[in-house]
Motif scaffolding. Sequence first.
Motif, PDB file in Angstrom:
ATOM      1  N   LEU A 140       9.819  24.439  -1.764  1.00  0.00           N
ATOM      2  CA  LEU A 140      10.683  23.400  -2.322  1.00  0.00           C
ATOM      3  C   LEU A 140       9.900  22.325  -3.061  1.00  0.00           C
ATOM      4  CD1 LEU A 140      13.199  23.070   0.639  1.00  0.00           C
ATOM      5  CD2 LEU A 140      13.690  23.964  -1.651  1.00  0.00           C
ATOM      6  N   GLY A 141       8.579  22.290  -2.863  1.00  0.00           N
ATOM      7  CA  GLY A 141       7.753  21.349  -3.611  1.00  0.00           C
ATOM      8  C   GLY A 141       7.384  20.080  -2.875  1.00  0.00           C
ATOM      9  N   LEU A 142       7.636  20.024  -1.566  1.00  0.00           N
ATOM     10  CA  LEU A 142       7.257  18.845  -0.797  1.00  0.00           C
ATOM     11  C   LEU A 142       5.743  18.832  -0.599  1.00  0.00           C
ATOM     12  CD1 LEU A 142      10.142  19.007   1.809  1.00  0.00           C
ATOM     13  CD2 LEU A 142       9.897  17.348  -0.035  1.00  0.00           C
ATOM     14  N   THR A 143       5.130  17.688  -0.829  1.00  0.00           N
ATOM     15  CA  THR A 143       3.664  17.603  -0.807  1.00  0.00           C
ATOM     16  C   THR A 143       3.118  16.646   0.230  1.00  0.00           C
ATOM     17  OG1 THR A 143       3.724  15.896  -2.533  1.00  0.00           O
ATOM     18  CG2 THR A 143       3.502  18.192  -3.260  1.00  0.00           C
ATOM     19  N   VAL A 144       3.965  15.753   0.772  1.00  0.00           N
ATOM     20  CA  VAL A 144       3.483  14.772   1.732  1.00  0.00           C
ATOM     21  C   VAL A 144       4.667  14.196   2.501  1.00  0.00           C
ATOM     22  CG1 VAL A 144       3.624  12.797   0.140  1.00  0.00           C
ATOM     23  CG2 VAL A 144       1.973  12.739   2.025  1.00  0.00           C
ATOM     24  N   GLY A 145       4.423  13.836   3.766  1.00  0.00           N
ATOM     25  CA  GLY A 145       5.466  13.159   4.532  1.00  0.00           C
ATOM     26  C   GLY A 145       5.941  13.943   5.733  1.00  0.00           C
ATOM     27  N   VAL A 146       6.858  13.343   6.469  1.00  0.00           N
ATOM     28  CA  VAL A 146       7.485  13.963   7.624  1.00  0.00           C
ATOM     29  C   VAL A 146       8.786  14.621   7.178  1.00  0.00           C
ATOM     30  CG1 VAL A 146       8.501  13.557   9.908  1.00  0.00           C
ATOM     31  CG2 VAL A 146       6.460  12.293   9.203  1.00  0.00           C
ATOM     32  N   VAL A 147       9.019  15.842   7.625  1.00  0.00           N
ATOM     33  CA  VAL A 147      10.236  16.566   7.232  1.00  0.00           C
ATOM     34  C   VAL A 147      10.936  17.100   8.476  1.00  0.00           C
ATOM     35  CG1 VAL A 147       9.251  17.243   5.011  1.00  0.00           C
ATOM     36  CG2 VAL A 147       9.092  18.804   6.958  1.00  0.00           C
ATOM     37  N   ASP A 198       4.216  10.093  17.380  1.00  0.00           N
ATOM     38  CA  ASP A 198       5.177   9.192  16.758  1.00  0.00           C
ATOM     39  C   ASP A 198       5.369   9.552  15.297  1.00  0.00           C
ATOM     40  OD1 ASP A 198       6.224   6.622  15.412  1.00  0.00           O
ATOM     41  OD2 ASP A 198       6.501   6.300  17.563  1.00  0.00           O
ATOM     42  N   LEU A 199       6.535  10.098  14.977  1.00  0.00           N
ATOM     43  CA  LEU A 199       6.802  10.574  13.625  1.00  0.00           C
ATOM     44  C   LEU A 199       6.955   9.425  12.629  1.00  0.00           C
ATOM     45  CD1 LEU A 199       9.307  13.424  14.542  1.00  0.00           C
ATOM     46  CD2 LEU A 199       6.930  13.671  13.810  1.00  0.00           C
ATOM     47  N   ALA A 200       7.527   8.314  13.059  1.00  0.00           N
ATOM     48  CA  ALA A 200       7.687   7.175  12.148  1.00  0.00           C
ATOM     49  C   ALA A 200       6.334   6.619  11.741  1.00  0.00           C
ATOM     50  CB  ALA A 200       8.547   6.096  12.802  1.00  0.00           C
ATOM     51  N   ARG A 201       5.442   6.508  12.707  1.00  0.00           N
ATOM     52  CA  ARG A 201       4.104   5.998  12.381  1.00  0.00           C
ATOM     53  C   ARG A 201       3.340   6.992  11.517  1.00  0.00           C
ATOM     54  NH1 ARG A 201       0.454   2.687  16.687  1.00  0.00           N
ATOM     55  NH2 ARG A 201       2.540   1.914  17.139  1.00  0.00           N
ATOM     56  N   ALA A 202       3.564   8.287  11.745  1.00  0.00           N
ATOM     57  CA  ALA A 202       2.925   9.307  10.898  1.00  0.00           C
ATOM     58  C   ALA A 202       3.407   9.189   9.465  1.00  0.00           C
ATOM     59  CB  ALA A 202       3.222  10.702  11.446  1.00  0.00           C
ATOM     60  N   ALA A 203       4.718   8.985   9.283  1.00  0.00           N
ATOM     61  CA  ALA A 203       5.275   8.828   7.936  1.00  0.00           C
ATOM     62  C   ALA A 203       4.688   7.606   7.244  1.00  0.00           C
ATOM     63  CB  ALA A 203       6.804   8.717   8.009  1.00  0.00           C
ATOM     64  N   ALA A 204       4.527   6.519   8.000  1.00  0.00           N
ATOM     65  CA  ALA A 204       3.961   5.301   7.423  1.00  0.00           C
ATOM     66  C   ALA A 204       2.501   5.504   7.034  1.00  0.00           C
ATOM     67  CB  ALA A 204       4.091   4.155   8.416  1.00  0.00           C
ATOM     68  N   ALA A 205       1.739   6.205   7.883  1.00  0.00           N
ATOM     69  CA  ALA A 205       0.330   6.459   7.570  1.00  0.00           C
ATOM     70  C   ALA A 205       0.202   7.259   6.274  1.00  0.00           C
ATOM     71  CB  ALA A 205      -0.337   7.201   8.728  1.00  0.00           C
ATOM     72  N   LEU A 206       1.002   8.306   6.150  1.00  0.00           N
ATOM     73  CA  LEU A 206       0.948   9.124   4.932  1.00  0.00           C
ATOM     74  C   LEU A 206       1.382   8.325   3.706  1.00  0.00           C
ATOM     75  CD1 LEU A 206       2.411  12.409   6.419  1.00  0.00           C
ATOM     76  CD2 LEU A 206       0.071  12.082   5.587  1.00  0.00           C
ATOM     77  N   ALA A 207       2.308   7.389   3.893  1.00  0.00           N
ATOM     78  CA  ALA A 207       2.805   6.588   2.768  1.00  0.00           C
ATOM     79  C   ALA A 207       1.735   5.682   2.182  1.00  0.00           C
ATOM     80  CB  ALA A 207       4.003   5.754   3.208  1.00  0.00           C
ATOM     81  N   GLY A 229       0.792  -1.225   0.000  1.00  0.00           N
ATOM     82  CA  GLY A 229       0.000   0.000   0.000  1.00  0.00           C
ATOM     83  C   GLY A 229       0.815   1.262   0.000  1.00  0.00           C
ATOM     84  N   GLY A 230       2.128   1.146   0.250  1.00  0.00           N
ATOM     85  CA  GLY A 230       2.962   2.341   0.294  1.00  0.00           C
ATOM     86  C   GLY A 230       4.423   1.991   0.474  1.00  0.00           C
ATOM     87  N   LEU A 231       5.237   3.019   0.538  1.00  0.00           N
ATOM     88  CA  LEU A 231       6.685   2.846   0.642  1.00  0.00           C
ATOM     89  C   LEU A 231       7.241   3.972   1.494  1.00  0.00           C
ATOM     90  CD1 LEU A 231       9.158   1.948  -2.183  1.00  0.00           C
ATOM     91  CD2 LEU A 231       9.568   3.994  -0.821  1.00  0.00           C
ATOM     92  N   VAL A 232       8.180   3.631   2.385  1.00  0.00           N
ATOM     93  CA  VAL A 232       8.713   4.628   3.304  1.00  0.00           C
ATOM     94  C   VAL A 232      10.172   4.307   3.618  1.00  0.00           C
ATOM     95  CG1 VAL A 232       8.123   3.418   5.446  1.00  0.00           C
ATOM     96  CG2 VAL A 232       8.112   5.921   5.405  1.00  0.00           C
ATOM     97  N   THR A 233      10.911   5.303   4.079  1.00  0.00           N
ATOM     98  CA  THR A 233      12.234   5.095   4.659  1.00  0.00           C
ATOM     99  C   THR A 233      12.389   6.039   5.828  1.00  0.00           C
ATOM    100  OG1 THR A 233      14.626   4.982   4.234  1.00  0.00           O
ATOM    101  CG2 THR A 233      13.423   6.788   3.187  1.00  0.00           C
TER     102      THR A 233
END
Length: 417
Positions: free
Chosen positions: A259-266, A302-311, A76-80
């Motif tokens: 910068l053009g970022l549209t989704v994710g944790v930064v 939890d930022l890692a879980r937030a990144a995964a949810a958005l992914a 369903g998604g991809l993250v690092t």
Amino acid sequence: MHTSPRRPLLLVGAGIREYHAHSLLQIAAAHPVVLVDRAVPPWARPYLAGEVTVGLSDPGEVTAAVGKFLVDHSVGGLVTYEPRHARLAAHLAQHLGLPGNSPATVATCQAPARARHVLREADVPSVQVHAVDDVRAALDAARTLGFPVSLTAPAVGTDPLRADCASEVRSAYRTLRRASTAEPFAATLNIEEVGLDGPEVGVEAVVLSPDEVRTVAVTRKTLYPDRSQAAVGYSIDAHDELLQDDTLTRLVAQATTTLGLTVGVVHADVRLTARGPLVLQVSACLADDLIPLLAARARGIDLARAAAALAVGDTPDLSPTREAAAAIRYLYPGTSGRLVRLKAPDLFTLPWLDRFTWTQRTGNAVLGPPRSGREDRLAHWVVTGADAAECTSRLSRITEHVTARIAKPASSPVSTR
């Protein structure tokens, strides 16, 4: 919070247990994880639902291996959670039609000179930086900016190296160039001005959409007490006044969208100067060095879980559930040599000591200041407290009980704290 059925998630790179196990555990608690990496480290295997075994140095090989896996599987998604893999992850997500930022945008973020050109064109305040491809250009840039300067290899994620003169520019350039040769996207090194007044802070933010950037934590940085720019530690306080600073919040949101970022944790690095905050860099990935753990302990986010949810196209819950503080301290060697003794008393009964981890073993060779890098750290520990001041006191208390003895070449052992 909008949620969907637990969908498998591709994770690019397992990382290092001491720094990344927390993020993997949080992601795996919400999604079945399929690791894409050259090998599965034993510590990560219990958290995985599958694996794609491939080296991460050749994007074409990675794309082919993942494509082969997806013939019989779906994700369903991809993250690092490793900044050095952010661009590779963006390429894979785009190729697979999964949510993510464009590879071009991530590449711009990883090239601070290019990123700051984009920011200046949009009148977003930022620090001057020069991209260089050889040592002569590095020397010219340093003279233009004026000493001292800071050198970084953005695609690698190594600690910055400070240079106060031409010879130190040459030495730092050689060190960073050696570190960057193995990275598939490493092209240039960056030199930036560091003689600005004011502290440097990190801002942890979540891009929910191109029009909504949410600041969730401010990370205070403590520099290593020598002439380098390496961090000796970080802290996050839920009561930090900068969380309510509208100027800082708007700047990070403006820089991120420009910068053009549209989704994710930064993670945004910002210098707080007398003329106002200036953007140093915006990383299109989770912050490294256990900063996500500090955010979880201080604010309950939890930022890692937030990144995964958005992914996977979900909306993460960013409501804070804690009002506390957390901090980390890294123990660096005081001199170059070989480790002959590492000792810490039994500290694990302290309720506010979240963790203590040795990251070196006796017999290992390490570099002292000013050449110490992340790979030379001897240990780190995380504490919690009511506020940043209490965390600072507790960090120091642990420091007083930790000893590392290093045998200098052709000399007697010395101690470092």
